[in-house]
Design a protein around this motif. Structure first.
Motif, PDB file in Angstrom:
ATOM      1  N   VAL A  99       7.074  10.576 -30.563  1.00 40.47           N
ATOM      2  CA  VAL A  99       7.305  11.300 -30.169  1.00 40.47           C
ATOM      3  C   VAL A  99       8.475  10.499 -28.576  1.00 40.47           C
ATOM      4  CG1 VAL A  99       6.798  12.759 -27.470  1.00 40.47           C
ATOM      5  CG2 VAL A  99       4.968  12.265 -30.049  1.00 40.47           C
ATOM      6  N   ALA A 100       9.598  11.133 -28.641  1.00 41.07           N
ATOM      7  CA  ALA A 100      10.669  11.116 -27.245  1.00 41.07           C
ATOM      8  C   ALA A 100      10.468  11.490 -25.857  1.00 41.07           C
ATOM      9  CB  ALA A 100      11.641  11.637 -27.556  1.00 41.07           C
ATOM     10  N   TYR A 101       9.670  13.352 -26.227  1.00 41.30           N
ATOM     11  CA  TYR A 101       9.287  13.068 -24.608  1.00 41.30           C
ATOM     12  C   TYR A 101       8.108  14.128 -24.874  1.00 41.30           C
ATOM     13  CZ  TYR A 101      14.123  12.402 -23.553  1.00 41.30           C
ATOM     14  OH  TYR A 101      15.877  12.163 -23.661  1.00 41.30           O
ATOM     15  N   SER A 102       7.311  14.642 -24.179  1.00 42.96           N
ATOM     16  CA  SER A 102       6.558  14.806 -23.937  1.00 42.96           C
ATOM     17  C   SER A 102       5.722  16.080 -22.357  1.00 42.96           C
ATOM     18  CB  SER A 102       4.893  14.371 -24.252  1.00 42.96           C
ATOM     19  OG  SER A 102       3.852  15.067 -24.665  1.00 42.96           O
ATOM     20  N   LEU A 103       5.241  17.159 -22.898  1.00 45.15           N
ATOM     21  CA  LEU A 103       5.170  17.420 -21.067  1.00 45.15           C
ATOM     22  C   LEU A 103       3.739  18.498 -21.758  1.00 45.15           C
ATOM     23  CD1 LEU A 103       6.061  18.460 -18.829  1.00 45.15           C
ATOM     24  CD2 LEU A 103       6.690  20.434 -19.838  1.00 45.15           C
ATOM     25  N   ASP A 104       2.176  18.105 -21.028  1.00 45.38           N
ATOM     26  CA  ASP A 104       1.620  18.792 -21.364  1.00 45.38           C
ATOM     27  C   ASP A 104       1.082  20.103 -20.221  1.00 45.38           C
ATOM     28  OD1 ASP A 104      -1.362  19.545 -21.625  1.00 45.38           O
ATOM     29  OD2 ASP A 104      -2.835  17.408 -21.244  1.00 45.38           O
ATOM     30  N   LEU A 105       1.001  20.422 -21.058  1.00 45.80           N
ATOM     31  CA  LEU A 105       1.597  22.464 -20.076  1.00 45.80           C
ATOM     32  C   LEU A 105      -0.164  22.686 -19.244  1.00 45.80           C
ATOM     33  CD1 LEU A 105       3.300  24.829 -22.165  1.00 45.80           C
ATOM     34  CD2 LEU A 105       3.815  23.284 -20.928  1.00 45.80           C
ATOM     35  N   SER A 106      -1.386  22.121 -19.630  1.00 43.67           N
ATOM     36  CA  SER A 106      -2.302  22.670 -19.226  1.00 43.67           C
ATOM     37  C   SER A 106      -2.747  21.376 -17.521  1.00 43.67           C
ATOM     38  CB  SER A 106      -3.341  21.785 -19.035  1.00 43.67           C
ATOM     39  OG  SER A 106      -3.656  20.434 -20.005  1.00 43.67           O
ATOM     40  N   ASN A 107      -1.434  20.839 -17.586  1.00 45.49           N
ATOM     41  CA  ASN A 107      -1.081  20.372 -16.376  1.00 45.49           C
ATOM     42  C   ASN A 107      -0.625  20.971 -14.723  1.00 45.49           C
ATOM     43  OD1 ASN A 107      -2.504  17.631 -16.249  1.00 45.49           O
ATOM     44  ND2 ASN A 107      -0.475  16.633 -17.746  1.00 45.49           N
ATOM     45  N   PHE A 108      -0.612  22.322 -15.510  1.00 44.04           N
ATOM     46  CA  PHE A 108       0.329  22.838 -14.306  1.00 44.04           C
ATOM     47  C   PHE A 108       0.827  24.682 -15.030  1.00 44.04           C
ATOM     48  CE2 PHE A 108       3.470  19.679 -16.560  1.00 44.04           C
ATOM     49  CZ  PHE A 108       4.087  19.205 -15.547  1.00 44.04           C
ATOM     50  N   LYS A 109       0.181  25.112 -12.666  1.00 43.91           N
ATOM     51  CA  LYS A 109       0.082  26.520 -13.107  1.00 43.91           C
ATOM     52  C   LYS A 109       0.907  27.451 -13.157  1.00 43.91           C
ATOM     53  CE  LYS A 109       1.497  26.556  -8.081  1.00 43.91           C
ATOM     54  NZ  LYS A 109       2.548  26.179  -7.524  1.00 43.91           N
ATOM     55  N   ASP A 110       2.055  27.089 -13.481  1.00 44.48           N
ATOM     56  CA  ASP A 110       3.355  28.348 -14.234  1.00 44.48           C
ATOM     57  C   ASP A 110       4.161  27.995 -14.585  1.00 44.48           C
ATOM     58  OD1 ASP A 110       5.192  27.138 -12.115  1.00 44.48           O
ATOM     59  OD2 ASP A 110       3.758  28.885 -10.018  1.00 44.48           O
ATOM     60  N   ALA A 111       5.268  27.929 -14.904  1.00 43.67           N
ATOM     61  CA  ALA A 111       6.438  27.898 -15.889  1.00 43.67           C
ATOM     62  C   ALA A 111       7.090  27.168 -14.651  1.00 43.67           C
ATOM     63  CB  ALA A 111       6.796  29.616 -16.171  1.00 43.67           C
ATOM     64  N   ALA A 112       7.535  27.354 -13.604  1.00 45.41           N
ATOM     65  CA  ALA A 112       8.156  27.026 -12.605  1.00 45.41           C
ATOM     66  C   ALA A 112       8.357  25.305 -12.631  1.00 45.41           C
ATOM     67  CB  ALA A 112       8.424  27.773 -11.449  1.00 45.41           C
ATOM     68  N   SER A 113       6.874  25.401 -12.562  1.00 49.45           N
ATOM     69  CA  SER A 113       6.197  23.537 -11.961  1.00 49.45           C
ATOM     70  C   SER A 113       6.916  23.012 -12.833  1.00 49.45           C
ATOM     71  CB  SER A 113       4.764  23.732 -11.327  1.00 49.45           C
ATOM     72  OG  SER A 113       3.562  24.072 -12.270  1.00 49.45           O
ATOM     73  N   ALA A 114       6.432  23.739 -14.315  1.00 50.93           N
ATOM     74  CA  ALA A 114       6.504  23.441 -15.536  1.00 50.93           C
ATOM     75  C   ALA A 114       7.966  22.326 -16.069  1.00 50.93           C
ATOM     76  CB  ALA A 114       5.670  23.650 -16.105  1.00 50.93           C
ATOM     77  N   LEU A 115       8.733  23.445 -15.884  1.00 53.85           N
ATOM     78  CA  LEU A 115      10.354  23.450 -15.905  1.00 53.85           C
ATOM     79  C   LEU A 115      10.486  22.422 -14.641  1.00 53.85           C
ATOM     80  CD1 LEU A 115      10.823  27.014 -16.324  1.00 53.85           C
ATOM     81  CD2 LEU A 115      11.683  25.443 -17.884  1.00 53.85           C
ATOM     82  N   GLU A 116      10.128  22.185 -13.798  1.00 55.93           N
ATOM     83  CA  GLU A 116      10.611  21.672 -12.502  1.00 55.93           C
ATOM     84  C   GLU A 116       9.958  20.140 -12.948  1.00 55.93           C
ATOM     85  OE1 GLU A 116       8.990  20.211  -8.347  1.00 55.93           O
ATOM     86  OE2 GLU A 116       9.724  22.094  -8.406  1.00 55.93           O
ATOM     87  N   ALA A 117       8.658  19.445 -13.741  1.00 55.55           N
ATOM     88  CA  ALA A 117       8.329  18.515 -14.384  1.00 55.55           C
ATOM     89  C   ALA A 117       8.967  18.374 -15.855  1.00 55.55           C
ATOM     90  CB  ALA A 117       6.463  18.836 -14.605  1.00 55.55           C
TER      91      ALA A 117
END
Length: 124
Positions: A99-117
């Motif tokens: 896996v080159a990139y991985s992002l656990d969306l359960s760690n973010f309250k909204d799209a904006a914070s997930a997009l920032e991460a």
């Protein structure tokens, strides 16, 4: 001739390779799937997947990931033309790349914070 043979036949040593990313997801239960292969940059596809996810799921409980692949345009076209389950098919060719990139969306309250991460992840 089966799909693997047809796919391998389209690998030409003199053909330029495309840099592609296989996007997928998995959850804590072990369920998962793929969204298919996309041409970079990775941020564009991650942004679309994150934005769309939060539109329909205010509290997603899964991880987005992508793996880097290289193949010829003829191989890529073959996969698209035959609507194969991309991850399943590619795993038949051998072990999938790490896996080159991985992002656990359960760690973010909204799209904006997930997009920032995601921006920070892809910048590193």
């Amino acid at each position: 001739m089966d799909h693997i043979a047809q796919f391998n036949q389209r690998a030409s040593q003199d053909a330029a390779l495309l840099d592609l990313y296989l996007f997928g997801w998995f959850d804590a239960k072990g369920d998962g799937g793929d969204y298919g292969l996309n041409i970079g940059p990775v941020q564009n596809t991650f942004q679309t997947l994150i934005s769309t996810t939060y539109m329909f799921q205010p509290e997603p409980q899964f991880t987005l990931q992508c793996r880097a692949f290289q193949m010829t345009k003829a191989q890529f076209d073959y996969l698209q033309d035959h609507d194969l389950d991309t991850e399943d098919f590619l795993s038949q060719l051998g072990p999938l790349p790490e896996v080159a990139y991985s992002l656990d969306l359960s760690n973010f309250k909204d799209a904006a914070s997930a997009l920032e991460a995601m921006q920070a992840l892809c910048a590193s």
